[in-house]
Design an enzyme around this catalytic site. Structure first.
Site, mmCIF file in Angstrom:
data_model
loop_
_atom_site.group_PDB
_atom_site.id
_atom_site.type_symbol
_atom_site.label_atom_id
_atom_site.label_comp_id
_atom_site.label_asym_id
_atom_site.label_seq_id
_atom_site.Cartn_x
_atom_site.Cartn_y
_atom_site.Cartn_z
ATOM 1 N N GLY A 125 40.207 35.777 46.780
ATOM 2 C CA GLY A 125 40.096 35.284 48.142
ATOM 3 C C GLY A 125 38.677 35.322 48.669
ATOM 4 C CD GLN A 175 47.070 41.115 53.979
ATOM 5 O OE1 GLN A 175 48.055 41.466 53.328
ATOM 6 N NE2 GLN A 175 45.827 41.358 53.588
ATOM 7 C CB SER A 218 44.444 35.907 47.243
ATOM 8 O OG SER A 218 44.026 36.673 46.132
ATOM 9 C CB CYS A 231 33.839 49.818 52.875
ATOM 10 S SG CYS A 231 33.087 51.425 52.531
#
Length: 370
Positions: free
Chosen positions: A69, A166, A186, A311
């Site tokens: 993605g 999502q 994705s 992250c």
């Protein structure tokens, strides 16, 4: 192990594993080769392309395969050249960091794009605009009014991209119905393999290749195609209708979980609760307990969750999404994300609630005693 982190990635479905295994057993597949084995590979790619286009109502669009993605979003942003770029404040970093000098579209306290402000921004631009707004947020699950965003942008002569990574597999995703020019999907978000995604784009949209070399993927993504990954992507898409049917059960489980926690702790906050959300997603605070400590506690209990702001380094930071929604940094640092899947059970949710209550009581009980 109790897995409650499906927005990060989903378990690969058995049908997908079978399709990928069969593709790998078929031989040395390279769709650029002109011999019979190459033609077999080409057939796998083009059949998958057609199946994915049909699944997302994009039959008249190009389906460009990418490594994920993030790459697909970067490719979409290349269409902003010559346009005035605008992206929402809650976008995935693959959009925020690749849309150079983009104007930021603000969101409300519930995480919804401010349509009035967007319209004013489009008017001020006075020309061609490029707008990228995700369909559903990966941290809060909040669903955006993408059709209205597309209509407004087109009224001002702009083009629209929506990161639907999502949303796909949880709610219906349609290029045609959305009225947008491009969407990103994705495979690993709905039971497919990692390392394969696609940008679905109207053929008239001008894109610039991110990877140069051969002429694969309409000259927009050079390199030998990931044939097993594409086969797995195609198989996962075939299972989407059943996945969507099961989402109502997932939503009921999510509602049960939220009620269980809210009835126990009055000071709990569910971010985006008053907006339309994905049925599987909860972003929730725990008073006086940093997200990092919560992640450790749940992990020790054998429960996988995440901080929506984790992250690539694995560190936990205050969420840019929550801060864009006006949440104070200190409160944002107490937020975790629970994202359910079709295989989760009530017993697993009961275990999660028990661990949550235990941690909340230990920390806040000690504070009250002090």
């Amino acid at each position: 192990m109790i897995y409650l982190d499906h927005n990060a990635t989903t378990p690969v479905k058995s049908e997908v594993i079978l399709a990928m295994t069969e593709a790998m057993k078929a031989g040395a597949l390279n769709s650029s080769s002109v011999h019979s084995v190459g033609r077999m590979a080409k057939k796998i790619v083009e059949q998958a392309r057609a199946r994915i286009a049909e699944a997302f109502d994009a039959e008249d669009a190009n389906v460009i395969f990418t490594s994920g993605g993030t790459e697909a979003n970067n490719l979409a942003i290349s269409a902003s050249e010559g346009y005035d770029p605008m992206v929402s404040a809650i976008e995935h970093h693959s959009v925020l960091k690749s849309a150079k000098q983009a104007k930021i579209i603000p969101v409300s306290i519930n995480g919804m794009v401010d349509l009035r402000e967007l319209e004013m921004m489009l008017k001020r631009a006075g020309g061609k605009c490029f707008v990228s707004v995700m369909f559903a947020n990966n941290e809060t699950g909040v669903i955006q009014p993408i059709r209205e965003i597309a209509r407004l942008t087109h009224d001002f002569g702009g083009i629209v991209h929506s990161d639907a990574v999502q949303a796909a597999g949880k709610i219906s995703v349609s290029l045609k119905d959305f009225g947008v020019d491009m969407i990103t999907v994705s495979a690993h978000k709905f039971g497919g393999p990692q390392g394969i995604a696609a940008l679905l784009t109207k053929k008239e949209i001008a894109l610039s290749p991110m990877i140069n070399g051969g002429g694969q993927e309409f000259g927009l993504r050079a390199g030998t195609e990931n044939i097993p990954g594409i086969a797995g992507f195609s198989a996962a898409v075939e299972l989407l209708p059943e996945n969507l049917r099961q989402m109502e059960e997932v939503k009921a489980l999510r509602t049960y979980m939220e009620k269980g926690i809210k009835s126990f702790a009055e000071d709990v906050k569910i971010f985006g609760e008053d907006a339309e959300r994905l049925g599987n997603t909860t972003c929730i605070s725990m008073s006086n307990v940093k997200a990092e400590l919560q992640l450790i506690e749940f992990d020790l209990a054998g429960i996988c969750i995440s901080s929506g702001a984790a992250c690539s380094s694995g560190k936990v930071a205050a969420s840019h999404v929550l801060q864009a929604m006006g949440v104070a940094k200190e409160e944002a640092e107490t937020a975790i994300r629970i994202s359910l899947g079709v295989d989760n059970t009530k017993a697993e949710i009961d275990e999660f609630i028990a661990v949550w209550k235990n941690l909340y009581t230990r920390v806040n009980g000690q504070r009250l005693a002090a």
